[in-house]
Write a protein that holds these residues in place. Sequence first.
Motif, short mmCIF file in Angstrom:
data_model
loop_
_atom_site.label_atom_id
_atom_site.label_comp_id
_atom_site.label_asym_id
_atom_site.label_seq_id
_atom_site.Cartn_x
_atom_site.Cartn_y
_atom_site.Cartn_z
N ARG B 69 -21.23 -18.10 -17.92
CA ARG B 69 -22.46 -18.46 -17.21
C ARG B 69 -23.27 -19.42 -18.06
O ARG B 69 -23.12 -19.48 -19.27
N ASP B 120 -21.90 -18.51 -9.44
CA ASP B 120 -22.20 -17.92 -10.76
C ASP B 120 -21.80 -18.84 -11.90
O ASP B 120 -22.28 -18.68 -13.02
N VAL B 122 -22.49 -22.03 -12.07
CA VAL B 122 -23.46 -23.12 -12.27
C VAL B 122 -24.89 -22.60 -12.43
O VAL B 122 -25.82 -23.39 -12.51
N THR B 123 -25.05 -21.29 -12.48
CA THR B 123 -26.40 -20.72 -12.62
C THR B 123 -26.50 -19.93 -13.92
O THR B 123 -25.50 -19.44 -14.45
N ALA B 124 -27.74 -19.82 -14.43
CA ALA B 124 -27.98 -19.09 -15.68
C ALA B 124 -28.10 -17.60 -15.38
O ALA B 124 -28.69 -17.21 -14.38
N SER B 125 -27.57 -16.78 -16.28
CA SER B 125 -27.66 -15.33 -16.10
C SER B 125 -29.06 -14.85 -16.45
O SER B 125 -29.85 -15.58 -17.06
N LEU B 129 -26.92 -13.69 -21.82
CA LEU B 129 -25.82 -13.14 -22.62
C LEU B 129 -24.73 -12.55 -21.75
O LEU B 129 -23.89 -11.78 -22.24
N ASP B 130 -24.74 -12.88 -20.46
CA ASP B 130 -23.78 -12.29 -19.53
C ASP B 130 -22.36 -12.50 -20.04
O ASP B 130 -21.91 -13.63 -20.23
N PRO B 131 -21.62 -11.41 -20.29
CA PRO B 131 -20.26 -11.58 -20.81
C PRO B 131 -19.25 -11.93 -19.72
O PRO B 131 -18.11 -12.24 -20.03
N HIS B 132 -19.65 -11.86 -18.46
CA HIS B 132 -18.70 -11.98 -17.36
C HIS B 132 -18.89 -13.24 -16.52
O HIS B 132 -19.97 -13.82 -16.49
N ILE B 133 -17.83 -13.60 -15.82
CA ILE B 133 -17.92 -14.50 -14.67
C ILE B 133 -17.15 -13.82 -13.53
O ILE B 133 -16.39 -12.88 -13.78
#
Lengths: 581, 192
Positions: B69, B120, B122-125, B129-133
């Motif tokens: 992210r 998801d 192209v957008t900020a979490s 620190l989002d570990p996922h996509i």
Amino acid sequence: MTPILMNSYLQLGFYIAVLIALAKPLGWYMARVYEGKPFGLDRVLGPFERLIYRLCGIKADEEMNWKLYALAMLLFNFAGLLIVYALQRWQDFLPLNPQGFGAVTPDSAFNTAISFASNTNWQGYGGETTMSYLTQMLGLAVQNFISAATGMATLIAFIRGLSRHTAQTIGNFWVDMVRTTLYILLPLAIVLALIQVSQGVVQNFDTYQNVSLLQSTVDANGNVITEQSLPMGPAASQIAIKQLGTNGGGFFNVNSAHPFENPTPLSNFFEMLAILLIGAALCYTFGKMVGDTRQGWAVLAAMTIIFIALLALCVISEQNGNPAFTKMGIDQKAGALHSGGNMEGKEVRFGIVNSALWATATTAASNGSVNSMHDSYTALGGLVPMWLMQLGEIIYGGVGSGLYGMLVFAIIAVFVAGLMVGRTPEYLGKKIEAYEMKMASLVILIPPVVVLGFTALAVVTEWGKATIYNPGIHGFSEVLYAFSSQGNNNGSAFAGLGANNPFYNLTGGLAMLFARYWLAIPTLAIAGSLAKKKHIPSGPGTLATHTLLFVTLLIGIVIIVGALTFIPALALGPIVEHLIQ
Amino acid sequence: MKTLIRPALLLLLVLTIITGIIYPLLVTGIAQIVFPERANGSLIVKDGKTIGSELIGQSFDDPKYFWGRLSATGPFAYNAAASSGSNYGPTNPALFTAVQSRIDALRASDSSNTMPIPVDLVTASGSGLDPHISPAAAYYQASRIARVRGLEESEIRALIEKHIEGRQLGFLGEPRVNVLKLNLALDNLVKQ
């Protein structure tokens, strides 16, 4: 129906079902605690409880009238507030500060002390960059317990006012505080904290851990960064109580969006459940204590209906996504391989449904923790949390404070019904007269005055406008959200607003102070007045307050008061933003 | 008044000891015995060296790695010591600039890819620190990784599929891929 949509309904439905299913057992248990009847745990901790009374010189069997009860509550809260202030100001000289954080500035410490004492947990600061472990534990986490217990004690005193007749007293504040903490909050918090650790929430006293990155990166000044510093600390114990006690103050800056604060969908479920758990169960406790559980179910039904309606609006708005993104060719349509929707400020593990559900729950209750960034919600998606706060934090609301707020609305509802048919209104066998109505009017008028007054002040002065982050209409929404949150003791934010400066720290601090104590005092005054009255048996002309008719009336009053007061302000913010986007 | 001050101060002291000291120490004690690995940050250790936490995302912009992210933390992306979202409102031009520059970077590194870009990616979490996509965001990048690393796209897609974490208990949360773990597996794949 697509499988994706079905799964959304399943997650939402499961949440509400578990919440309602737990209301009765937990509500029953709490009623036993407050009525002093045996409930099991008292046999184990009873001696310890009595030891506390001996140590503190508390005469447990001496009850207080409402003025004494209110005074005890204020004194106790004020003393706690001073300690939180002092801990922040001197944390650089105190132990358990492995990162060596300096003293918090006076205005920020003032705001934070009020914030935690008043069960608001508005945070102008970032936890992992400001507060020592000692400040978090001895100051903030303790207030999480104490402010929650204060709300619940005040509610129980209010319920005693309704259920007793020709009585001078409404309970003993110290006893209510001790029993709430020892028998309700602590056991639930210990269980929830351990569940959270099992999912990956950190719980230790280590310094921050440096780890080397797989791919190095470059910072804003062009320096090469090869390491990441992972924050640590006793997070789980604090997170458990901030969720249960409708406090909401995060251990880390981004609250429960932080993977160390809320790592998995399961941790998210339990944290969300904890937001509304005690608030919903207290409705049953209320019914039990006034001797008619139908009364409690009626109030719970009114809350739940409003909650579901606004939840639907929030989920649908966020799932529809940002119209501008669609024009840019971005795929926002939910499918088997991604959640779609407006993902700005949201975490992939929660997706749209669990983010919108959290946003609705946390503002229905005066919790204020977040697992996504409300500032980045779509216009209507962001309107939902804002309006829920403006309704007065009574849809479940803060633990204790939510229900006493809603019961004041119930008194207003019977008054309005009484006006329509020309009878003296009664609620639960008590005549509602001029004194009660004056106090009830204070309870509904003070928050809007605080919210709208400070918002107006902020948007006409340079101090207020200087730290608005988003341009245009959304900037106004940021300010309105900030004071709606602090003026109703919620604590969540449109966090772009730079609120850690003397202007917002001071005005916000005052807003939180007024909202909490100026409402608790008239509430206790009503309790004192009702306790003295005789109980009149209901007759054929009495409005029954457990029926569908009354639930509808109550919902109507809540919505009309909330809409009349705030629609003009909302029209200038999220509503216009929705129309022009 | 006087009769209230003594119990107020003493009770505050007693409750502070119980909820501020005994409670967190008790929870820490149990947590360190029962879930030591989780309580200490779910760290990933490789050859005796700590190379990250499986819960905290890291910054990737090298075309040979999967990208995560967008992250709004300062002064560098995925600064775990200062979590933050972008807080851009839905009509803020700065939001569209950030999104467009990610779109441009994705397109530039893989010009033949015409798949729609999952939101998801192209957008900020919220945390930065989002570990996922999402799995969709990982599959979108498969063709680029295959080309840069000289591997078959089917190999990459198989690797992604192996790393998809389903909904917890079958219905909670969203399906997702851990970017750091996927990239570590990718490096391993090449070594073999």
